[in-house]
Scaffold this motif. Structure first.
Motif, mmCIF file in Angstrom:
data_model
loop_
_atom_site.group_PDB
_atom_site.id
_atom_site.type_symbol
_atom_site.label_atom_id
_atom_site.label_comp_id
_atom_site.label_asym_id
_atom_site.label_seq_id
_atom_site.Cartn_x
_atom_site.Cartn_y
_atom_site.Cartn_z
ATOM 1 N N LEU A 219 0.838 -1.196 0.000
ATOM 2 C CA LEU A 219 0.000 0.000 0.000
ATOM 3 C C LEU A 219 0.873 1.246 0.000
ATOM 4 C CD1 LEU A 219 -2.784 -0.980 2.566
ATOM 5 C CD2 LEU A 219 -2.890 -1.051 0.070
ATOM 6 N N LYS A 220 0.438 2.240 -0.758
ATOM 7 C CA LYS A 220 1.208 3.469 -0.901
ATOM 8 C C LYS A 220 0.538 4.616 -0.151
ATOM 9 C CE LYS A 220 0.603 2.978 -5.277
ATOM 10 N NZ LYS A 220 0.565 3.173 -6.742
ATOM 11 N N ASN A 221 1.361 5.574 0.256
ATOM 12 C CA ASN A 221 0.870 6.819 0.852
ATOM 13 C C ASN A 221 -0.140 6.556 1.975
ATOM 14 O OD1 ASN A 221 2.367 8.305 -1.099
ATOM 15 N ND2 ASN A 221 0.714 8.013 -2.576
ATOM 16 N N VAL A 222 0.284 5.816 2.995
ATOM 17 C CA VAL A 222 -0.588 5.477 4.117
ATOM 18 C C VAL A 222 -0.414 6.514 5.227
ATOM 19 C CG1 VAL A 222 -1.223 3.728 5.811
ATOM 20 C CG2 VAL A 222 -0.399 3.033 3.551
ATOM 21 N N SER A 223 -1.522 7.106 5.681
ATOM 22 C CA SER A 223 -1.520 8.068 6.783
ATOM 23 C C SER A 223 -2.347 7.498 7.937
ATOM 24 C CB SER A 223 -2.115 9.410 6.347
ATOM 25 O OG SER A 223 -1.425 9.938 5.240
ATOM 26 N N TYR A 224 -2.027 7.894 9.152
ATOM 27 C CA TYR A 224 -2.718 7.406 10.340
ATOM 28 C C TYR A 224 -3.249 8.586 11.139
ATOM 29 C CZ TYR A 224 -0.111 3.147 9.234
ATOM 30 O OH TYR A 224 0.421 2.057 8.596
ATOM 31 N N ILE A 225 -4.451 8.418 11.712
ATOM 32 C CA ILE A 225 -5.041 9.497 12.500
ATOM 33 C C ILE A 225 -5.969 8.913 13.567
ATOM 34 C CG2 ILE A 225 -6.849 9.786 10.751
ATOM 35 C CD1 ILE A 225 -7.026 12.719 11.564
ATOM 36 N N PRO A 226 -5.842 9.350 14.833
ATOM 37 C CA PRO A 226 -6.769 8.904 15.880
ATOM 38 C C PRO A 226 -8.000 9.810 15.902
ATOM 39 C CG PRO A 226 -5.008 10.213 16.851
ATOM 40 C CD PRO A 226 -4.741 10.178 15.364
ATOM 41 N N ILE A 227 -9.182 9.215 15.999
ATOM 42 C CA ILE A 227 -10.412 10.009 15.956
ATOM 43 C C ILE A 227 -11.473 9.442 16.890
ATOM 44 C CG2 ILE A 227 -10.049 10.659 13.525
ATOM 45 C CD1 ILE A 227 -12.279 8.633 12.818
#
Length: 425
Positions: A170-178
């Motif tokens: 997988l390319k360009n993976v971002s992570y964010i807590p919500i």
């Protein structure tokens, strides 16, 4: 103003519909009548909260079961960008619906319940995202409020999913807590997540560069319609209308018409009825050629210096979407862009285990939601690219000849001798 098409996916009750509802609600993209209807229908009226999931769970069966069955599409915009959202089902038996939602998306938001972490359906949806070669992935760790906004819980999930992302390429993976329910990190940064130094979800969606994902080096122009007015004013007018799916076309360019292989030169390029010197993907244009060439709907005008594959037999990775099993030697219609031909599924090689990523021996047939490697032979040659190389010209669908129902989604692997479509795990 450009458009970002994105998909939300995750296990059942991970909060996909609530997330979309929160995006629409907090960005003030809900009409007054919609808001009033939600207030009347909400299940949480006694708690003083609006059930934001009702914005997407529109089917009666979905409301009764509290799950999303169909793919729900919603539209909203901010001063920076327009958005089209596809809310995909979470249940395993509706995985095929996710393929429908993902096929036209630029980005996937994969929700993970902070209490449960990476689960089977997370991997399944990630595999489909990888299959469909989506250029951007956002991993949203939801329900952080239920784990006391723990940074350690979030970090553990990021580490676990990073292994999945690496194995799938997988390319360009971002992570964010919500927290979709409370609105933490959805539109505005949350004070409850001070340890997170990234952008909010909406801020991330507004800043993703989708223009960089468009291939401008290899010209592909599937012809949708041949314009021949044959009037007194335009007795010799012959234009080829369609959408440029990749590349740049200029007046004077040398081109090849596939699958016939006839060469010619672009005599003129029209955009919205006006002649221009050049046009590029994803513009809809009318091309004129210097020679009288036999061209019909489904032919592809390609730049001579960027040749395309032309074949009648090729390998595909196929996601089966029908309740009727797929059996070798079955005949279907195959559609790639504007070209439709009859075909036969010659051979089923193996099945991909969507939980372990291993290749498994295939039984006599492929069932609903199975992902298999197959060989297809068409009645006439078709021009295509490998799906991994050029997504816009490497995706196809299988259509049942009797019912005209789409039964399979194909990702073409152009040359069997090349590196396998799936890396060895």
């Amino acid at each position: 103003m450009d458009i970002l098409r994105f998909l939300t996916a995750g296990s059942v009750d991970d909060g996909k519909s609530t997330l979309i509802g929160r995006l629409l609600y907090d960005s003030k993209s809900i009409m007054v009548d919609q808001l009033e209807a939600m207030e009347r229908s909400t299940k949480n009226r006694d708690e003083g909260q609006i059930d934001l999931a009702l914005l997407t769970d529109g089917l009666r069966a979905e409301r009764e079961q509290g799950i999303t069955i169909d793919v729900a599409y919603k539209y909203f915009s901010t001063p920076k960008r327009k958005f089209i959202i596809a809310d995909a089902p979470g249940h395993i038996q509706y995985t095929r619906n996710m393929v429908t939602g993902a096929s036209n998306s630029d980005l996937a938001i994969i929700l993970i319940d902070a209490r449960h972490g990476v689960v089977e359906q997370t991997r399944r949806h990630s595999i489909i995202v990888s299959l469909l070669n989506l250029p951007h992935v956002v991993v949203a760790v939801n329900k952080m409020d239920l784990v006391n906004y723990s940074q350690n819980v979030y970090n553990d999930i990021v580490i676990d999913y990073a292994q999945v992302a690496k194995s799938l390429g997988l390319k360009n993976v971002s992570y964010i807590p919500i927290s979709a329910l409370n609105g933490d990190n959805i539109v505005e940064k949350s004070a409850a997540l001070r340890w997170y130094d990234g952008d909010s979800l909406l801020g991330l969606l507004e800043s993703v560069e989708v223009h960089e994902d468009i291939n401008l080096s290899e010209g592909r122009f599937p012809v949708q319609y041949v314009i021949r007015p044959q009037t007194e004013e335009l007795p010799d007018y012959r234009g080829y209308a369609g959408k440029i799916i990749s590349g740049i076309y200029r007046k004077g360019d040398k081109v090849v018409v596939q699958p016939s292989g006839v060469e010619s030169t672009i005599a003129a390029v029209e955009v919205a009825g006006a002649e221009v010197q050049e046009a590029f993907a994803p513009q809809s244009v009318v091309l004129h050629l210097a020679d009288d060439v036999d061209i019909s709907r489904g032919d592809v005008i390609v730049q001579k210096e960027a040749p395309v594959e032309v074949a009648q037999e090729f390998e595909v990775v196929l996601c089966w979407m029908s309740n009727t099993p797929l059996v070798a030697r079955n005949k279907y219609l195959l559609q790639i862009n504007s070209r439709t031909v009859r075909c036969v599924v010659k051979e089923l090689e193996y099945k991909l285990n969507v939980n372990t990523l291993e290749k498994e021996a295939l039984p006599a047939s492929a069932g609903l939601n199975d992902v298999v490697k197959a060989t297809i032979k068409t009645a006439s040659p078709i021009p295509f690219d490998s799906y991994k190389k050029l997504r816009a010209n490497g995706g196809a669908i299988l259509i049942d000849e009797t019912s005209n129902v789409t039964v399979g989604a194909c990702m073409i692997d152009s040359v069997a001798s090349e590196k396998p479509f799936w890396p060895e795990i």
